[in-house]
Design a protein around this motif. Structure first.
Motif, PDB file in Angstrom:
ATOM      1  N   MET A 174      28.155  51.066  65.658  1.00  0.00           N
ATOM      2  CA  MET A 174      29.036  49.992  65.213  1.00  0.00           C
ATOM      3  C   MET A 174      28.977  49.840  63.705  1.00  0.00           C
ATOM      4  O   MET A 174      27.974  50.169  63.082  1.00  0.00           O
ATOM      5  CB  MET A 174      28.629  48.682  65.872  1.00  0.00           C
ATOM      6  CG  MET A 174      28.931  48.675  67.342  1.00  0.00           C
ATOM      7  SD  MET A 174      28.310  47.260  68.151  1.00  0.00           S
ATOM      8  CE  MET A 174      28.957  47.554  69.780  1.00  0.00           C
ATOM      9  N   PRO A 196      32.022  45.511  65.855  1.00  0.00           N
ATOM     10  CA  PRO A 196      30.722  45.063  66.406  1.00  0.00           C
ATOM     11  C   PRO A 196      30.881  44.072  67.555  1.00  0.00           C
ATOM     12  O   PRO A 196      30.435  42.938  67.475  1.00  0.00           O
ATOM     13  CB  PRO A 196      30.033  44.451  65.197  1.00  0.00           C
ATOM     14  CG  PRO A 196      31.127  44.000  64.340  1.00  0.00           C
ATOM     15  CD  PRO A 196      32.241  44.966  64.523  1.00  0.00           C
ATOM     16  N   ILE A 197      31.526  44.487  68.625  1.00  0.00           N
ATOM     17  CA  ILE A 197      31.723  43.634  69.800  1.00  0.00           C
ATOM     18  C   ILE A 197      31.276  44.431  71.023  1.00  0.00           C
ATOM     19  O   ILE A 197      31.744  45.553  71.246  1.00  0.00           O
ATOM     20  CB  ILE A 197      33.202  43.219  69.920  1.00  0.00           C
ATOM     21  CG1 ILE A 197      33.593  42.364  68.732  1.00  0.00           C
ATOM     22  CG2 ILE A 197      33.435  42.464  71.196  1.00  0.00           C
ATOM     23  CD1 ILE A 197      35.056  42.207  68.572  1.00  0.00           C
ATOM     24  N   PRO A 244      28.172  44.106  60.757  1.00  0.00           N
ATOM     25  CA  PRO A 244      28.859  42.850  61.065  1.00  0.00           C
ATOM     26  C   PRO A 244      28.862  41.833  59.919  1.00  0.00           C
ATOM     27  O   PRO A 244      29.756  40.988  59.854  1.00  0.00           O
ATOM     28  CB  PRO A 244      28.078  42.295  62.258  1.00  0.00           C
ATOM     29  CG  PRO A 244      26.752  42.897  62.144  1.00  0.00           C
ATOM     30  CD  PRO A 244      26.916  44.216  61.488  1.00  0.00           C
ATOM     31  N   ASN A 297      28.395  38.279  72.762  1.00  0.00           N
ATOM     32  CA  ASN A 297      28.766  39.686  72.737  1.00  0.00           C
ATOM     33  C   ASN A 297      29.377  40.084  71.408  1.00  0.00           C
ATOM     34  O   ASN A 297      29.243  41.214  70.975  1.00  0.00           O
ATOM     35  CB  ASN A 297      29.790  39.962  73.842  1.00  0.00           C
ATOM     36  CG  ASN A 297      29.124  40.442  75.094  1.00  0.00           C
ATOM     37  OD1 ASN A 297      27.964  40.844  75.069  1.00  0.00           O
ATOM     38  ND2 ASN A 297      29.825  40.403  76.191  1.00  0.00           N
ATOM     39  N   ASN A 298      30.080  39.145  70.771  1.00  0.00           N
ATOM     40  CA  ASN A 298      30.762  39.426  69.512  1.00  0.00           C
ATOM     41  C   ASN A 298      29.780  39.181  68.370  1.00  0.00           C
ATOM     42  O   ASN A 298      29.481  38.043  68.016  1.00  0.00           O
ATOM     43  CB  ASN A 298      31.975  38.496  69.419  1.00  0.00           C
ATOM     44  CG  ASN A 298      32.882  38.825  68.282  1.00  0.00           C
ATOM     45  OD1 ASN A 298      32.484  39.550  67.384  1.00  0.00           O
ATOM     46  ND2 ASN A 298      34.070  38.304  68.309  1.00  0.00           N
ATOM     47  N   GLU A 299      29.280  40.266  67.789  1.00  0.00           N
ATOM     48  CA  GLU A 299      28.239  40.108  66.772  1.00  0.00           C
ATOM     49  C   GLU A 299      28.768  39.423  65.514  1.00  0.00           C
ATOM     50  O   GLU A 299      28.031  38.787  64.775  1.00  0.00           O
ATOM     51  CB  GLU A 299      27.658  41.474  66.412  1.00  0.00           C
ATOM     52  CG  GLU A 299      26.821  42.078  67.497  1.00  0.00           C
ATOM     53  CD  GLU A 299      25.806  41.108  68.049  1.00  0.00           C
ATOM     54  OE1 GLU A 299      25.140  40.432  67.255  1.00  0.00           O
ATOM     55  OE2 GLU A 299      25.725  40.996  69.276  1.00  0.00           O
ATOM     56  N   ASP A 332      21.694  44.503  59.032  1.00  0.00           N
ATOM     57  CA  ASP A 332      22.772  44.610  60.009  1.00  0.00           C
ATOM     58  C   ASP A 332      22.306  45.336  61.268  1.00  0.00           C
ATOM     59  O   ASP A 332      22.735  45.008  62.370  1.00  0.00           O
ATOM     60  CB  ASP A 332      23.947  45.341  59.372  1.00  0.00           C
ATOM     61  CG  ASP A 332      24.474  44.591  58.172  1.00  0.00           C
ATOM     62  OD1 ASP A 332      25.306  43.729  58.344  1.00  0.00           O
ATOM     63  OD2 ASP A 332      24.004  44.873  57.057  1.00  0.00           O
TER      64      ASP A 332
END
Lengths: 155, 95, 114
Positions: free
Chosen positions: C67, C57-58, C70, B50-52, B36
């Motif tokens: 974060m 996570p963004i 994800p 941008n949004n993982e 991660d």
């Protein structure tokens, strides 16, 4: 059974707003919380609102089962097709061939915390749209099918 | 009476088992985070997203999503098959 | 004890779901038990991926760089949609059984015994 005129008018007014909100969630899936599944589910709730406001005969007049099933199938085929298109670029299946290429959805993204740019992320928005269309059609047609099963009992 | 006893005993055993596991885990500090951390460090560069979370769903683990949408499609086809005969007005035949 | 509260919630939800699935006779109630088990699994995965003080996570205007993980969130997203699909399938089964047998009690549906 159809509901009262107030509920029907509210459903008429709310359905376009829910549609636009769901499409916003789908289109901004790579920037903000959301994505194809969530946006499709939001649009399906709008369809459910219209279905409970009107009765089955009136709903199937303009919320057609064939169109929704076609949406579902085309969403799945589009999802696989976007993945397969990577083979034409000489890459492996599901490779993100559009990122950084400068074409559509290919702008280079600034690293780290940034305000966000819609024209980034390569094939991720395309897959978001495909999955969003699939979930939209699928979940709405499930509700329609269940209503058609209940319809004979006078509901 | 016997059934209640059996159910209660098995529930107690399961509660002890799960509770032991739950009390040994620590909330808020995951043990292994290598994968991660890699996603968080290199995800923007590799996918441009941008949004993982979306990056993991649609790019790093795209095959998972492919199977998942296939499952959704199959479930909806199953629902459609179940209600297809009822529309034509013909009833299910009994055997 | 309190620092492990999400895991204890997972245990309680799992036990409630197992009892509902094993002891109830109504198909709708069994479906509710399956959904509770599904929620327990989702909560367990989300809880495993939480990092102390982390944000979602963004990267769009994120308040900090720390974060949460994800991957569990992505898996839970997958799991939720599959849960919805299977719920729709089981509810359709319930509608068909109600139309054919007049009941959704699994003890009264004798023809399933073969």
């Amino acid at each position: 059974m159809r509901m009262s005129k107030i509920v029907r008018t509210a459903a008429d007014i709310l359905y376009p707003a829910i549609l636009i909100f769901g499409l916003y969630i789908v289109a901004h899936g790579h920037l903000t919380p959301g994505g194809g599944f969530q946006g499709g589910a939001v649009i399906a709730t709008g369809g459910a609102l219209v279905i409970v406001a009107y009765n089955y005969k009136e709903v199937t007049g303009w919320l057609k089962k064939n169109v929704l099933t076609g949406q579902e199938v085309s969403g799945l085929v589009g999802f696989i097709g976007v993945g397969l298109l990577a083979l034409a670029f000489g890459q492996v299946f599901f490779f993100n061939y559009l990122v950084g290429s400068g074409s559509i959805f290919g702008m280079p993204v600034p690293y780290g915390i940034n305000p966000g740019e819609l024209n980034t992320a390569g094939i991720v928005p395309l897959m978001n749209f495909a999955v969003g269309i699939e979930v939209w059609g699928g979940l709405t047609v499930v509700i329609l099918y269940m209503l058609s099963g209940l319809e004979k009992e006078g509901c | 009476m016997k059934k209640v006893l059996v159910v209660g005993a098995s529930l107690l055993i399961m509660a002890a088992f799960f509770g032991m596991i739950a009390l040994n885990l620590t909330f808020g500090s995951p043990k292994t985070t290598d994968m991660d951390d890699y996603f968080l460090r290199n995800g923007q560069e590799l996918t441009g997203s941008n949004n993982e979370c979306t990056a993991v769903v649609f790019d790093f683990r795209g095959f998972d999503t492919l199977g998942e949408s296939t499952v959704l499609f199959c479930a909806i086809v199953g629902v459609g098959l179940m209600f297809r005969k009822m529309q034509g007005g013909e009833e299910y035949e009994d055997e | 004890m309190l620092w492990n509260l999400p895991f204890i919630t997972v245990v309680v939800l799992t036990l409630i779901g197992l009892v509902t699935v094993l002891l109830k006779k109504n198909i709708i109630k069994i479906l509710l038990g399956i959904n509770i088990l599904n929620s327990a699994a989702n909560l367990f995965l989300i809880t495993l991926g939480y990092r102390e003080g982390g944000v979602a996570p963004i990267f769009t205007l994120a308040p900090s760089e720390l974060m949460v993980l994800p991957t569990p969130q992505a898996l839970v997203l997958t799991s939720i949609v599959i849960g919805v699909a299977t719920s729709a399938l089981v509810l359709s089964f319930a509608i068909v059984l109600q139309k054919k047998y007049g009941t959704v009690d699994i003890d009264k549906i004798r023809r399933l015994h073969g």
